[in-house]
Design an enzyme around this catalytic site. Structure first.
Site, mmCIF file in Angstrom:
data_model
loop_
_atom_site.group_PDB
_atom_site.id
_atom_site.type_symbol
_atom_site.label_atom_id
_atom_site.label_comp_id
_atom_site.label_asym_id
_atom_site.label_seq_id
_atom_site.Cartn_x
_atom_site.Cartn_y
_atom_site.Cartn_z
ATOM 1 N N SER A 84 47.244 -17.452 11.359
ATOM 2 C CA SER A 84 47.795 -17.778 10.037
ATOM 3 C C SER A 84 47.422 -16.773 8.959
ATOM 4 O O SER A 84 48.080 -16.717 7.925
ATOM 5 C CB SER A 84 47.324 -19.172 9.614
ATOM 6 O OG SER A 84 45.918 -19.241 9.629
ATOM 7 N N HIS A 144 42.563 -20.891 3.832
ATOM 8 C CA HIS A 144 43.112 -19.542 3.651
ATOM 9 C C HIS A 144 42.847 -18.934 2.281
ATOM 10 O O HIS A 144 42.773 -19.663 1.289
ATOM 11 C CB HIS A 144 44.624 -19.582 3.895
ATOM 12 C CG HIS A 144 44.980 -20.129 5.234
ATOM 13 N ND1 HIS A 144 45.403 -21.421 5.412
ATOM 14 C CD2 HIS A 144 44.934 -19.566 6.457
ATOM 15 C CE1 HIS A 144 45.613 -21.634 6.708
ATOM 16 N NE2 HIS A 144 45.332 -20.528 7.363
ATOM 17 N N ASP A 173 43.993 -22.512 -0.012
ATOM 18 C CA ASP A 173 43.970 -23.881 0.505
ATOM 19 C C ASP A 173 42.685 -24.084 1.309
ATOM 20 O O ASP A 173 41.777 -23.267 1.233
ATOM 21 C CB ASP A 173 45.235 -24.191 1.328
ATOM 22 C CG ASP A 173 45.282 -23.433 2.651
ATOM 23 O OD1 ASP A 173 44.337 -22.661 2.959
ATOM 24 O OD2 ASP A 173 46.270 -23.604 3.395
#
Ligand SMILES: *[C@@H]1O[C@H](CO)[C@@H](O)[C@H](O)[C@H]1NC(C)=O
Ligand SMILES: *[C@@H]1O[C@H](CO)[C@@H](O)[C@H](O)[C@H]1NC(C)=O
Ligand SMILES: *[C@@H]1O[C@H](CO)[C@@H](O)[C@H](O)[C@H]1NC(C)=O
Length: 371
Positions: free
Chosen positions: A45, A340, A337
């Site tokens: 991610s 991340h 978040d």
């Protein structure tokens, strides 16, 4: 009345589709006179720019507040408020952002041939080095080995376009960016009992598997590798929110030994394989530096996520539909978040990759890799 409603809905979705196509496919042309190296991007991610939008995965960032600072505030699948780390690195190389996801290029065949020559991003959120990593939690992810298989197909396509000799030369000059490992460590930590192995053994499985993926890429013609190891994942809000705001040491310790393992395998590859060139980023040290002295880097909060739910915004995802909290000054935060970094923190990382000393990126920096 119904027909005019239908019309406006269709119009809106066409508009959105065009916008998405533009942002995903077109606007990443190099803006430097000196040709930037072609980028092939792999990982999780931290690098995903929309791969998971095309698979049956629950690890998706295609809804608000993701992308709130992206052009037109489009949630493209990036786990960031704006650009992610792959984009920021691509920017340092002279592009506007990362090349588009392989699965997007494959789906929108128009321009496929021109587009693959401008680089491809294979990264998939939730994925890891091992094929099973993230599968249970996120249903479907494209693991590193599968990403390498997808690159093998792209290489075949490039060979069709350029011919064998030119394709080999083209691929040997490209930079292969990789950021993976965090999810393998999270899976191990979350479900230790299922693995029936200790840290040492698990680490050596990761190392051997990583080695074979890189060797496969080498055999497909890759020569220049820019690799990010694992950040202090024990300090991200998803973890600290369950630990009284403190970092979880075993996770960080695992990240440190993982870096050493990757360093050792890269040294082995570069001494055993002709023209194997690498640059290894010590993401752990880079992030620790930010955590130690945030103000030096213009950051104000390195503990809470800008966006999320619960303690430190680390107890739930950054989803508008769940009424997540959202901070105003995104650039003040290290974390966007629960897992991340913000666009800003990704930019700081990318700059360090290009200009940082040997304590952060060695034996050469990403800029030197491009030469
Ligand atoms: C996607 O995952 C869900 C939940 O496991 C499943 O019910 C569904 O059949 C899957 N869809 C596809 C296309 O695989
Ligand atoms: C790329 O290669 C795959 C696998 O060989 C093939 O199926 C596909 O048609 C190729 N795409 C293009 C645009 O050449
Ligand atoms: C670990 O795996 C087992 C078996 O799949 C599952 O029942 C359990 O919930 C998992 N535990 C965690 C903490 O994920």
């Amino acid at each position: 009345m119904t027909s005019s409603n239908n019309f406006s809905i269709n119009y809106a979705s066409v508009f959105f589709f065009v916008l998405l196509s533009l942002t995903m496919l077109d606007i990443y042309v190099a803006n430097e006179v000196k040709a930037a190296p072609t980028l092939f991007i792999f990982g999780d991610s931290t690098f995903d720019v929309g791969t998971n939008n095309f698979i049956n995965s629950t690890a998706k960032a295609n809804v608000p507040y993701y992308g709130i600072d992206f052009p037109y505030s489009v949630a493209t699948g990036r786990f960031s408020n704006g650009l992610n780390t792959a984009d920021q690195i691509a920017k340092q190389f002279g592009y506007q952002r990362s090349p588009p996801p392989f699965l997007a290029l494959e789906k929108f065949q128009n321009g496929f041939k021109q587009n693959i020559l401008r680089g491809v991003n294979f990264a998939s959120a939730g994925s890891g080095i091992l094929s099973q990593t993230g599968q249970k939690q996120w249903q479907e992810v494209v693991f590193f080995g599968k990403q390498v298989q997808q690159f093998a197909q792209v290489r075949g396509n490039i060979t069709q376009i350029l011919g064998a000799a030119k394709a080999d030369s083209f691929i040997s000059k490209a930079v292969f960016l990789i950021s993976t490992g965090s999810n393998d460590i999270f899976d191990f930590a979350n479900n230790n009992t299922e693995f029936h192995v200790g840290v040492e053994e698990y680490l050596s499985i990761l190392q051997l598997t990583y080695f074979s993926h890189l060797k496969n890429l080498y055999e497909l013609g890759a020569r220049k590798f820019g690799i990010l190891s694992v950040a202090p994942i024990g300090c991200c809000p998803a973890v600290t929110s369950g630990n009284g705001g403190n970092c979880v040491k075993p996770l960080n310790d695992f990240a440190i030994v993982f870096h050493r393992a990757i360093q050792a395998l890269l040294q082995k590859l570069s001494s055993g394989f002709e023209d194997f060139e690498f640059s290894l980023a010590n993401t752990f040290e880079m992030t620790s530096d930010l955590l130690k002295s945030p103000s030096t880097f213009g950051l104000k909060d390195t503990q809470s996520a800008c966006c999320g739910l619960g303690k430190f915004n680390g107890e739930g995802p950054c989803l508008k539909s769940l009424n997540a909290n959202l901070c105003k000054n995104r650039d003040d935060f290290l974390f966007w978040d629960w897992f991340h970094p913000t666009e800003k923190a990704s930019e700081l990382a990318a700059v360090t990759l290009f200009t940082g000393g040997k304590e952060f990126v060695s034996p050469k920096n990403f800029g030197q890799l491009a030469c």
